[in-house]
Design a protein around this motif. Structure first.
Motif, PDB file in Angstrom:
ATOM      1  N   THR A 137     -48.953 121.180 -20.902  1.00 21.82           N
ATOM      2  CA  THR A 137     -49.567 119.913 -21.287  1.00 21.82           C
ATOM      3  C   THR A 137     -50.986 120.135 -21.796  1.00 21.82           C
ATOM      4  O   THR A 137     -51.755 120.891 -21.207  1.00 21.82           O
ATOM      5  N   CYS A 277     -49.846 117.148 -13.226  1.00 19.85           N
ATOM      6  CA  CYS A 277     -49.909 116.308 -14.423  1.00 19.85           C
ATOM      7  C   CYS A 277     -50.838 115.112 -14.295  1.00 19.85           C
ATOM      8  O   CYS A 277     -51.813 114.992 -15.031  1.00 19.85           O
ATOM      9  N   ASP A 281     -53.909 115.232 -16.784  1.00 18.45           N
ATOM     10  CA  ASP A 281     -53.596 114.895 -18.171  1.00 18.45           C
ATOM     11  C   ASP A 281     -54.456 113.784 -18.761  1.00 18.45           C
ATOM     12  O   ASP A 281     -54.864 113.877 -19.932  1.00 18.45           O
TER      13      ASP A 281
END
Length: 446
Positions: A137, A277, A281
């Motif tokens: 990511t 995440c 993110d």
């Protein structure tokens, strides 16, 4: 080599199952991809800098509890799967999938050092006719602006000799309803030929492929998914703070609201965000937005609320100790129930439990934990002093040895009735006790 020739060669190898796949980074994302590609009939080489992981795979053992030994042993038994620390073998795969960490710095800025180092390793071994796919990511533009530039240092021409794509990982460790092969796969590439090959690659290993126009769009998809969760979790965390002094049970409110068959999706409060995440993110996008003179106010505010939750949990615990037991937090013995970042897994990435332990000890509390999935705290970048601490062994009256038990992770295996039976005080950040049919006058929701 022309793009048409590269395209035809790679598609041909996928069609006759002669393609070799290389996966760099054998963690929570990379190992499941390896198992999926092997299951689809493709020979797969796993690459990792950790020799212990490679040794475990050679012996048919899994180091990820939610995967289990049987899946790894079966993949090895086929003869199509092996793992190595020898990056000189990167010339062998036709498809190279990158699954390395992309954390944040202490200043909440993207740390692409693992990706850049991996790209340099690949660049020195590249040959014409390979495709490199990034799954880590990152912010929109990374594949094109960072990875492609490093790989072109090999002298190969992107889009002709070499294809590049981005496909964001969507792993959810412990999810019994969805797996690597059944979760739809978003894929983007920056040329028609590369898109064709990337689509064919993933169609060979997963049930559904969702193609988007380019790598930047695919990168944005992943961030959008996790920002959606981050913002909504922050919202319910704030609603809880509003409801509590009004004497309103926010868990009851959410459960009732969730009965509406349209227009509402339930999210639940907790002690803070965890996993690789959601805590990370959103800041990738807010950082990138600043390059365009845009302030991502929603994203930044959600981050502030969620980052503050471990402190609010400790305040709730301190207040409960004072009001219920007449004891200060300093000098109290606190037992944490669960320290993984979510229930029923051994995943400690960004777990809020680690920050909670540090805050408690900084305020003078004596802290221990038990977790049926985490026998000891692993080494982490941000909480190095906690590495190696061991979980206590469960016994029914364990909580009686402590002034308070703080439920941080709602593992299903925990005996919540036993906790409440013996603990002087239980502070529950997950509504775990009531979800498991346990309650008592010594239970406080936080």
């Amino acid at each position: 080599m022309k793009a048409t020739e590269t395209r035809a060669r790679l598609l041909g190898k996928l069609n006759d199952k002669s393609a070799v796949v290389g996966v760099i980074g054998l963690g929570y994302v990379g190992l499941p991809i390896c198992l999926a590609t092997v299951q689809s009939g493709l020979a797969t080489i796993g690459f990792d800098i950790d020799p212990d992981k490679c040794a475990a795979i050679a012996e048919g053992n899994s180091y990820l509890k939610h995967i289990g030994d049987a899946a790894v042993a079966e993949a090895v038994r086929t003869g199509r799967f092996g793992a190595t620390t020898d990056f000189d073998r990167l010339a062998e795969p036709d498809f190279i999938v990158i699954c390395v960490p992309t954390p944040l710095t202490r200043h909440r800025e993207p740390d692409l050092s693992y990706l850049e180092a991996t790209a340099r390793e690949i660049a020195t071994r590249l040959r014409p006719g390979q495709m490199v796919i990034l799954e880590s990511t990152t912010y929109p533009g990374t594949t094109r602006e960072v990875l492609a530039l490093i790989l072109e240092g090999s002298g190969l021409t992107m889009g002709e000799d070499l294809f590049l794509a981005f496909s964001p990982e969507r792993e959810d460790p412990g999810n019994r309803d969805y797996s690597t092969t059944t979760i739809p796969k978003v894929v983007g590439a920056d040329s028609a030929a590369a898109r064709d090959v990337a689509e064919a690659f993933y169609k060979a290993i997963v049930d559904e492929v969702v193609m988007v126009s380019d790598t930047r769009t695919a990168e944005m998809v992943k961030l959008t998914e996790n920002i959606f969760r981050s913002v909504n979790i922050a919202l319910v965390n704030e609603l809880k703070q509003i409801a509590e002094p009004m004497g309103i049970d926010i868990w009851e409110v959410i459960d009732a609201a969730a009965t509406k068959p349209f227009g509402f999706m339930p999210f639940y409060p907790g002690p803070g965000l965890g996993g690789h995440c959601i805590p990370i993110d959103p800041f990738y996008l807010s950082w990138k937005a600043r390059e365009h003179d845009i302030t991502a106010r929603f994203i930044e505010l959600a981050g502030e609320i969620n980052t503050a939750m471990p402190y609010r949990v400790v305040e709730s615990l301190a207040r409960a100790l004072d009001e219920r037991l007449g004891k200060p937090l300093g000098g109290s013995k606190i037992l944490l129930s669960g320290i993984a970042y979510k229930k029923n897994v051994d995943d400690m990435r960004e777990s809020p439990a680690l920050k909670i332990i540090e805050i408690l000890e900084a305020r003078g509390a004596e802290v221990a934990f038990f977790d049926p999935h985490v026998p000891l705290i692993p080494a982490t970048r941000e909480h190095q002093a906690l590495a190696g601490r061991e979980s206590l062994h469960w016994r029914k009256d364990l909580a009686a040895d402590f002034d308070a038990t703080l439920i941080v992770t709602d593992h299903d295996e925990v005996d919540y009735a036993g906790l409440l039976e013996h603990a002087p005080l239980v502070v529950d950040t997950r509504n775990a006790c009531r979800k498991h049919g346990a309650g008592g006058d010594n239970l406080v929701l936080a």
